[in-house]
Design an enzyme around this catalytic site. Structure first.
Site, PDB file in Angstrom:
ATOM      1  N   ASP A 130      44.717  36.098  35.434  1.00 23.89           N
ATOM      2  CA  ASP A 130      44.606  35.489  34.018  1.00 23.89           C
ATOM      3  C   ASP A 130      45.645  36.113  33.176  1.00 23.89           C
ATOM      4  O   ASP A 130      45.294  36.347  32.253  1.00 23.89           O
ATOM      5  CB  ASP A 130      43.248  35.516  33.855  1.00 23.89           C
ATOM      6  CG  ASP A 130      42.222  34.606  34.232  1.00 23.89           C
ATOM      7  OD1 ASP A 130      42.627  33.851  35.398  1.00 23.89           O
ATOM      8  OD2 ASP A 130      41.125  34.456  33.878  1.00 23.89           O
ATOM      9  N   ASP A 139      45.375  32.693  39.084  1.00 22.35           N
ATOM     10  CA  ASP A 139      45.556  31.648  38.104  1.00 22.35           C
ATOM     11  C   ASP A 139      46.296  32.543  36.962  1.00 22.35           C
ATOM     12  O   ASP A 139      45.755  32.585  35.896  1.00 22.35           O
ATOM     13  CB  ASP A 139      43.950  31.523  37.824  1.00 22.35           C
ATOM     14  CG  ASP A 139      42.867  31.157  38.818  1.00 22.35           C
ATOM     15  OD1 ASP A 139      43.692  30.288  39.557  1.00 22.35           O
ATOM     16  OD2 ASP A 139      41.820  31.163  38.758  1.00 22.35           O
TER      17      ASP A 139
END
Length: 379
Positions: free
Chosen positions: A199, A226
């Site tokens: 992230d 991600d």
């Protein structure tokens, strides 16, 4: 191989040795190449003035060595009143967390040397890191090194980093560690770097009904899980996305480059154009994307278009997309590609790689995504 924390404590030369260099601009897009690096920086604020000769009355100078108005970025943010302030950051490492509130619109941050390797803002909170007041962990949003809420925010030549490492915290299960969370409309990042693992870059909006536009030009983003995610309308032009190796895993996938969470009412999500996906991980060990449908927005319909981009060998060409949840299969989302190149862009199974038609590609442009906002004309 030095750790990220060792790298951030070191010099720009160390960064260059690891290959963390700025991308040359794609000539066809008219993006200027990064400036040549000076042999030294005798003036801490370069060509941007100084406290004795301010660039503008609304310019503040930040220097960790005490040669500016303040020594921390947050102190400069706190000193700004109203819209339109400029912060000039001298070369150095700023170990702090920063929040730019929504009221400080049209703020600009300038790295003094015009090279993001010289100016680094870094901290090491993760989602599972306990807060000092005992009220619980920070959570994903709370882990961000920089939280940028204001509309019209622009950054030139700055590194945003989160150097939290899984290996150093084996008991922590919330391993998301955000380098920058960007929420405002008209947010632009020119020649910046975003360093983290999970992230890394949270390109988001302030609410489900706000379709915040963001523009990233000649930026470098690295991570594993991600590492570009959120629901903003974001254009990434001439950017490099680098997939990191994983020594804690023995089988793929090692991670996912993009995890958009576009609201169903938003006609435009993430657009990646004229960039490249590179990596130090084994071949086919990364997925290009997976859709994120968060519990806060179960009707989200994630959107990602990757066009005219070089996809390296770490991308799984046979199956570049996967589900984050079986309830929301990637095939039901808005994923597409167009004229991509490289080993990761091969199409052995067409059903696994939706492609834009030529008429569709004519609407998948920075102009269509950003509308009347033209940040590439004001660099």
């Amino acid at each position: 191989m030095p750790s990220r924390r060792d790298l951030l404590r070191g010099s720009a030369a160390a960064a260059a040795a690891l290959g963390l260099t700025a991308l040359p601009a794609p000539p066809a897009l008219g993006l200027p190449a990064p400036p040549a690096r000076a042999a030294g920086h005798p003036r801490p604020f370069g060509r941007h003035g100084s406290p004795a000769g301010r660039r503008t009355p609304r310019t503040l100078y930040v220097d960790p060595h005490g040669r500016g108005d303040v020594t921390t970025v947050q102190a400069a943010v706190d000193a700004a009143t109203g819209p339109g302030w400029t912060l000039v950051l001298a070369a150095g490492t700023y170990r702090e967390t920063i929040t730019v509130p929504a009221a400080l619109t049209d703020m600009t941050w300038l790295g003094a040397t015009d090279d993001a390797r010289d100016v680094t803002i870094v901290y090491d909170n993760a989602a599972g890191t306990p807060k000092p007041d005992g009220s619980g962990p920070y959570g994903t949003s709370g882990s961000a090194t920089a939280t940028l809420k204001a509309d019209g925010f622009t950054a030139h030549g700055i590194t945003f980093a989160n150097d939290w490492l899984r290996a150093a915290h084996p008991g922590v299960t919330g391993t998301q560690a955000v380098a920058a969370k960007v929420l405002g409309d008209r947010s632009a990042f020119l020649g910046c770097r975003f360093l983290g693992h999970q992230d890394t870059l949270y390109a988001d909006t302030a609410s489900l009904t706000a379709f915040a536009r963001q523009y990233y030009a000649r930026c470098y983003v690295e991570g594993d899980v991600d590492f570009v995610f959120g629901r903003a309308t974001a254009v990434f032009e001439g950017c490099e996305f680098r997939t990191l190796n994983r020594t804690d895993l023995t089988t793929p996938p090692y991670g996912f480059v993009f995890a958009p969470s576009t609201a169903v009412a938003n006609p435009r999500g993430y657009l990646v154009t004229s960039g490249r996906v590179t990596g130090e991980a084994p071949a086919a060990s990364y997925k290009l994307a997976r859709p994120w449908v968060p519990s806060s927005d179960p009707t989200a319909r994630p959107m990602l278009t990757v066009r005219d981009t070089w996809l390296g060998r770490t991308v799984d060409a046979a199956a570049p997309y996967t589900d984050m949840s079986a309830a929301h299969p990637w095939q039901s989302q808005r994923f597409a590609e167009y004229h991509d190149k490289g080993p990761g862009a091969a199409v052995p199974f067409p059903a696994e790689r939706p492609q834009l038609t030529a008429p569709q590609a004519r609407t998948a442009t920075r102009e269509a995504y950003l509308g009347d906002w033209t940040p590439w004309r004001h660099r």
